[in-house]
Design an enzyme around this catalytic site. Structure first.
Site, PDB file in Angstrom:
ATOM      1  N   ASP A 136       0.618  -1.280   0.171  1.00  0.00           N
ATOM      2  CA  ASP A 136       0.115   0.338  -0.298  1.00  0.00           C
ATOM      3  C   ASP A 136       0.683   1.238  -0.302  1.00  0.00           C
ATOM      4  O   ASP A 136       0.414   2.470  -0.345  1.00  0.00           O
ATOM      5  CB  ASP A 136      -1.282  -0.040   0.885  1.00  0.00           C
ATOM      6  CG  ASP A 136      -0.375  -0.191   2.596  1.00  0.00           C
ATOM      7  OD1 ASP A 136       0.989   0.294   2.826  1.00  0.00           O
ATOM      8  OD2 ASP A 136      -0.695  -1.678   3.602  1.00  0.00           O
ATOM      9  N   HIS A 151       6.758  -7.303  -1.947  1.00  0.00           N
ATOM     10  CA  HIS A 151       5.165  -7.821  -2.828  1.00  0.00           C
ATOM     11  C   HIS A 151       4.764  -6.745  -3.627  1.00  0.00           C
ATOM     12  O   HIS A 151       3.937  -7.406  -4.638  1.00  0.00           O
ATOM     13  CB  HIS A 151       4.343  -8.913  -1.271  1.00  0.00           C
ATOM     14  CG  HIS A 151       3.897  -9.750  -1.199  1.00  0.00           C
ATOM     15  ND1 HIS A 151       3.434 -10.216   0.378  1.00  0.00           N
ATOM     16  CD2 HIS A 151       5.513 -10.735  -0.874  1.00  0.00           C
ATOM     17  CE1 HIS A 151       4.125 -11.177   0.379  1.00  0.00           C
ATOM     18  NE2 HIS A 151       4.824 -11.554  -0.273  1.00  0.00           N
ATOM     19  N   CYS A 162       6.461  -6.479 -22.255  1.00  0.00           N
ATOM     20  CA  CYS A 162       7.990  -5.856 -22.323  1.00  0.00           C
ATOM     21  C   CYS A 162       8.658  -5.603 -21.379  1.00  0.00           C
ATOM     22  O   CYS A 162       9.740  -5.571 -20.997  1.00  0.00           O
ATOM     23  CB  CYS A 162       8.050  -5.301 -23.226  1.00  0.00           C
ATOM     24  SG  CYS A 162       7.503  -3.337 -21.584  1.00  0.00           S
ATOM     25  N   SER A 244       2.605 -12.403  11.965  1.00  0.00           N
ATOM     26  CA  SER A 244       3.175 -13.944  12.646  1.00  0.00           C
ATOM     27  C   SER A 244       4.371 -13.887  11.838  1.00  0.00           C
ATOM     28  O   SER A 244       4.183 -14.032  11.127  1.00  0.00           O
ATOM     29  CB  SER A 244       1.330 -14.870  12.683  1.00  0.00           C
ATOM     30  OG  SER A 244       2.382 -15.455  12.702  1.00  0.00           O
ATOM     31  N   MET A 269      -0.353  -8.187  17.686  1.00  0.00           N
ATOM     32  CA  MET A 269      -1.721  -8.447  19.302  1.00  0.00           C
ATOM     33  C   MET A 269      -1.819  -9.979  19.946  1.00  0.00           C
ATOM     34  O   MET A 269      -2.556  -9.733  20.664  1.00  0.00           O
ATOM     35  CB  MET A 269      -2.721  -8.027  17.889  1.00  0.00           C
ATOM     36  CG  MET A 269      -2.663  -7.187  16.719  1.00  0.00           C
ATOM     37  SD  MET A 269      -3.127  -5.294  17.652  1.00  0.00           S
ATOM     38  CE  MET A 269      -4.938  -5.673  19.143  1.00  0.00           C
TER      39      MET A 269
END
Ligand code: ZN
EC number: 2.3.1.-
Length: 302
Positions: A136, A151, A162, A244, A269
């Site tokens: 993002d 990623h 191309c 994780s 968390m």
């Protein structure tokens, strides 16, 4: 692609070679911030691995898991080469929606703390690298410079003919997608002809563009993996934030670092099965736990 497979094997052999891997320690990792701050003060090369949890605190959806739907699909249905081959229009609608949604989202205190730490430590001759699975660009927007987006990015395109990769922040990305991409399950598919979808602007090409993101079933860019491995070899402190440690990609990276005896601190968390392998674990939203961990240390003179 062959190089990429070799790199993965190289990483695996590192893991196997690591003394005591898998390390089973029966004592809980420390959640003592003062102890972490002592280690942080001495670190020269800090690697920070971040995942979806950091984005989630900015309200960025993953389209995975319970309730994670766009229309009737989840990311694993649409973020694939076969879905794009079947319907580039549908896949582009999904990505157009995600790009436009990012206009309403902002970096949170975890992104900011990481970027500020990098800028401050750079003046002291110390380095911070962010290795993220997030696409993002919120780390970039927060000001992180030394950034490895393993990623890819929602805001880069790659030509299917191309191979040219280009940054692209247009809104909408092409006229035909304007007003399309509604996430409502009842929304009609736009069925945009391929010639009206985003096209390559390299001279004489005009090939169909795709999002420059790693889709399910695709391998990571081997150059990036090599660069990541170099950073992990060099780091003397590793943070695993909002991901994780048993789930890829942190599962691939953090244990390798821990096996070298380098302190790893997890900010998450909840506990993960890998938590016990690490020196530190700080539980809670990383927007709360990370800023005090990375703020200026009293020994920093600049
Ligand atoms: Zn092209």
């Amino acid at each position: 692609m062959i190089v990429s497979r070799l790199t993965c094997r190289a990483l695996t052999s590192h893991l196997c070679a690591g003394r005591g891997w898998p390390r089973v320690e029966m004592t809980r990792p420390s959640s003592d911030l003062a102890d972490f701050r002592k280690v942080f003060a001495k670190a020269r090369h800090i690697a920070i691995i971040t995942g979806a949890g950091v984005s989630a605190e900015s309200g960025v959806p993953t389209f995975r898991g319970e309730g994670g739907y766009w229309r009737k699909w989840q990311a694993q249905d649409l973020a694939t080469p076969s879905a794009f081959a079947r319907s580039p229009s549908l896949v582009w609608e999904f990505y157009h929606y995600r790009r436009e949604l990012m206009l309403t989202k902002n970096p949170n205190p975890a992104h900011t703390a990481i970027a500020e730490c990098e800028a401050r430590l750079a003046k002291q001759g110390r380095s911070v690298v962010v290795i993220t699975q997030n696409i993002d660009e919120l780390h970039h927007r927060a000001g992180s410079k030394h950034l490895m987006e393993i990623h890819g990015s929602l805001f880069k395109t790659r030509c299917t003919i191309c191979g040219n990769v280009a940054a692209n922040h247009k809104s909408p990305i092409c006229p035909a997608l304007e007003g399309k991409g509604a996430p409502d399950p009842k929304a009609e598919d736009a069925r945009i002809p391929a010639e009206d979808l985003p096209r390559c602007e390299e001279s004489g090409c005009n090939g169909l563009l795709r999002p420059h993101v790693v889709w399910f079933g695709e391998t990571l860019d081997s150059d990036i993996l090599t660069a990541v491995e170099q950073e992990l070899e060099m780091c003397d402190l590793c943070l695993v934030v909002g991901t994780s440690s048993i789930v890829y990609p942190a599962a691939m990276f953090a244990p390798q670092v821990a096996a070298r005896g380098v302190p790893v601190a997890e900010f998450n968390m909840e506990d993960t099965p890998a938590t016990m392998n690490f020196r530190f674990h700080f539980e809670g939203p990383c927007g709360s736990t990370l800023p005090p961990a990375l703020e200026r240390h009293e020994t920093e003179i600049i």
